[in-house]
Design a protein around this motif. Structure first.
Motif, short mmCIF file in Angstrom:
data_model
loop_
_atom_site.label_atom_id
_atom_site.label_comp_id
_atom_site.label_asym_id
_atom_site.label_seq_id
_atom_site.Cartn_x
_atom_site.Cartn_y
_atom_site.Cartn_z
N LEU A 285 2.14 -2.27 36.36
CA LEU A 285 3.10 -2.69 37.38
C LEU A 285 3.95 -3.86 36.89
O LEU A 285 5.10 -4.02 37.28
CB LEU A 285 2.36 -3.08 38.66
CG LEU A 285 1.61 -1.94 39.36
CD1 LEU A 285 0.76 -2.48 40.50
CD2 LEU A 285 2.58 -0.88 39.88
N LEU A 288 7.39 -3.13 35.46
CA LEU A 288 8.48 -2.70 36.33
C LEU A 288 9.49 -3.83 36.51
O LEU A 288 9.14 -5.01 36.48
CB LEU A 288 7.95 -2.26 37.69
CG LEU A 288 6.93 -1.12 37.70
CD1 LEU A 288 6.46 -0.83 39.11
CD2 LEU A 288 7.52 0.14 37.06
N SER A 289 10.73 -3.47 36.73
CA SER A 289 11.77 -4.48 36.95
C SER A 289 12.85 -3.90 37.85
O SER A 289 12.87 -2.69 38.12
CB SER A 289 12.37 -4.93 35.62
OG SER A 289 12.97 -3.83 34.94
N GLU A 292 12.76 -1.04 40.79
CA GLU A 292 11.41 -0.48 40.66
C GLU A 292 10.34 -1.47 41.11
O GLU A 292 9.23 -1.07 41.47
CB GLU A 292 11.15 -0.09 39.19
CG GLU A 292 11.94 1.10 38.70
CD GLU A 292 11.59 1.44 37.27
OE1 GLU A 292 11.29 0.49 36.51
OE2 GLU A 292 11.61 2.63 36.91
#
Length: 417
Positions: A285, A288-289, A292
């Motif tokens: 996780l 994610l960026s 997202e």
């Protein structure tokens, strides 16, 4: 510092729980040598703990998960004094009935994180030994080990005096009682570790020192960082008030929304501290960026809410949010407040409606007034432009409700009855 070997400290370290320790290598060795007993104290100042206490509760959970014995110490005795730590004035003196009621409310939380029973986690109340103390004996046997000069150096005392704010003799005694708790728990339950927030470091170290002077085995202290959000806000404080853990004080939906609104920079840190997700999943996780990252926030919200309120309540909160923010509907299971139809028909001021007497979206009418000027309030998805606006029967939807919104993510229904 050598690499940590005990499962408990390695888990705390990789998840970001460790701030200070009196002897990290010594504690690591004690944890490896066998099962230890550790405690954290919670005073009974309100009917519920708030989310700022959750990091300590999670420490107790991990302690038990790694095979050790946690003790939850309820401060039925120390609450009668009041901890001066971090305060500019004395706490309100509570009646014994109020303290007992608060203790009952607080106690409900721990069953969700710990297993209680014989040879498992236990909950004790320091009123058991503090309420029966003989004052002269206590002064002679315990008080003589405390240096006034040293006590004056602790932040809880020094900062109050530097600001020329009164510190009562009652409050001044708090650190003696907390230190004595540690010694008494060692005698009764073989406790060798006290944990707490970093603001309690002075109080905990007092207990170590008192234990040494009174002949206990080696005791340890371990504290967590003082948690603030990436923007500097104290953890658990919002514009609408404290984020309470008990469902009676804050609905599971609002609890879910609190975590869903986590700042981007805090998501991974909070996943480590406030969920049981494996570190490998958190690492996924973390990658994610952008947009997202919202998926990680929803996972944080659902996992944290499931721990506190159960998986069913967490899933229901997530579904309510989806209906509200994806479908744009007025979900029937949004937090709602019953209002007498006569009150709405006669006119309910919009400032009052958003405030603590009704929707509880804002702590005061003055804050509601400020939010209107900033364009932050809506009624039935229409921005409120006039602070003198009055809600009436014409604002009721076909479902008999008025939807109030503060910003994009906080909503409540006024339901006419």
């Amino acid at each position: 510092m050598s690499a940590l070997q005990s499962d408990f400290l390695r888990t705390l370290q990789e998840r970001g729980f460790i701030h200070q320790c009196s002897d990290l290598d010594g504690l690591d060795g004690a944890l490896r040598a066998g099962r230890i007993t550790a405690y954290i104290g919670f005073d009974c100042t309100a009917p519920s703990l708030h989310v700022g206490s959750l990091v300590q509760i999670m420490m107790l959970h991990w302690l038990q998960a790694m095979g050790h014995r946690p003790i939850v110490l309820m401060g039925g005795g120390t609450t009668r004094i009041g901890d001066p730590t971090g305060r500019d004035e004395g706490r309100r003196v509570l009646s014994l009935d109020d303290i007992e009621a608060n203790k009952a409310g607080i106690a409900k939380v721990f069953a969700k994180f710990l297993s209680f029973g014989e040879d498992a986690a236990i909950m004790v109340d320091n009123a058991e030994w503090l309420s029966g103390l003989n004052y002269l004996d206590f002064l002679r046997d315990v008080g003589r080990h405390f240096s006034i000069n040293r006590m004056m150096s602790f932040d809880s005392v020094r900062l109050r005096l530097e600001r020329e704010q009164e510190l009562s003799f009652l409050e001044f005694n708090y650190m003696l009682l907390q230190a004595y708790d540690y010694v008494e728990l060692n005698r009764r339950y073989d406790v060798t570790l006290q944990m707490g927030g970093s603001d309690q470091w002075g109080n905990i170290v007092n207990g170590l020192d008192l234990g040494r002077r009174m002949g206990t085995k080696q005791l340890f202290a371990l504290t967590t960082p003082l948690l603030t959000t990436a923007s500097g806000t104290k953890m658990g404080k919002t514009a609408a008030g404290a984020v309470w853990l008990n469902a009676e004080s804050l609905s599971p939906y609002d609890y879910w929304q609190f975590w869903r609104n986590t700042e981007d920079a805090d998501v991974v840190r909070f996943l480590k501290l406030f969920t049981l997700l494996p570190m490998a999943e958190i690492g996924r996780l973390e990658a994610l960026s952008g947009a997202e990252l919202n998926a990680a926030k929803k996972i944080l919200a659902t996992e944290a809410t499931a721990l506190m309120h159960g998986r069913e309540a967490a899933d229901a909160a997530e579904e309510t949010a989806r209906k509200t923010f994806v479908e744009g509907s007025v979900a029937s299971d949004l937090p709602s407040v019953a209002v007498a139809r006569a009150v709405i028909e006669s006119g309910l001021g919009v400032l009052t409606a958003f405030g603590p007497d009704y929707a509880k979206l804002l702590p005061s009418t003055s804050e509601a007034r400020r939010q209107i000027k900033n364009g932050g309030l809506r009624v039935n998805d229409v921005p409120v432009a006039d602070e003198r606006a009055v809600l009436g029967a014409g604002d009721l939807t076909p479902e008999g409700v008025i939807k109030l919104s503060f910003g994009k993510k906080k909503h409540a229904l006024l339901r006419a009855e």
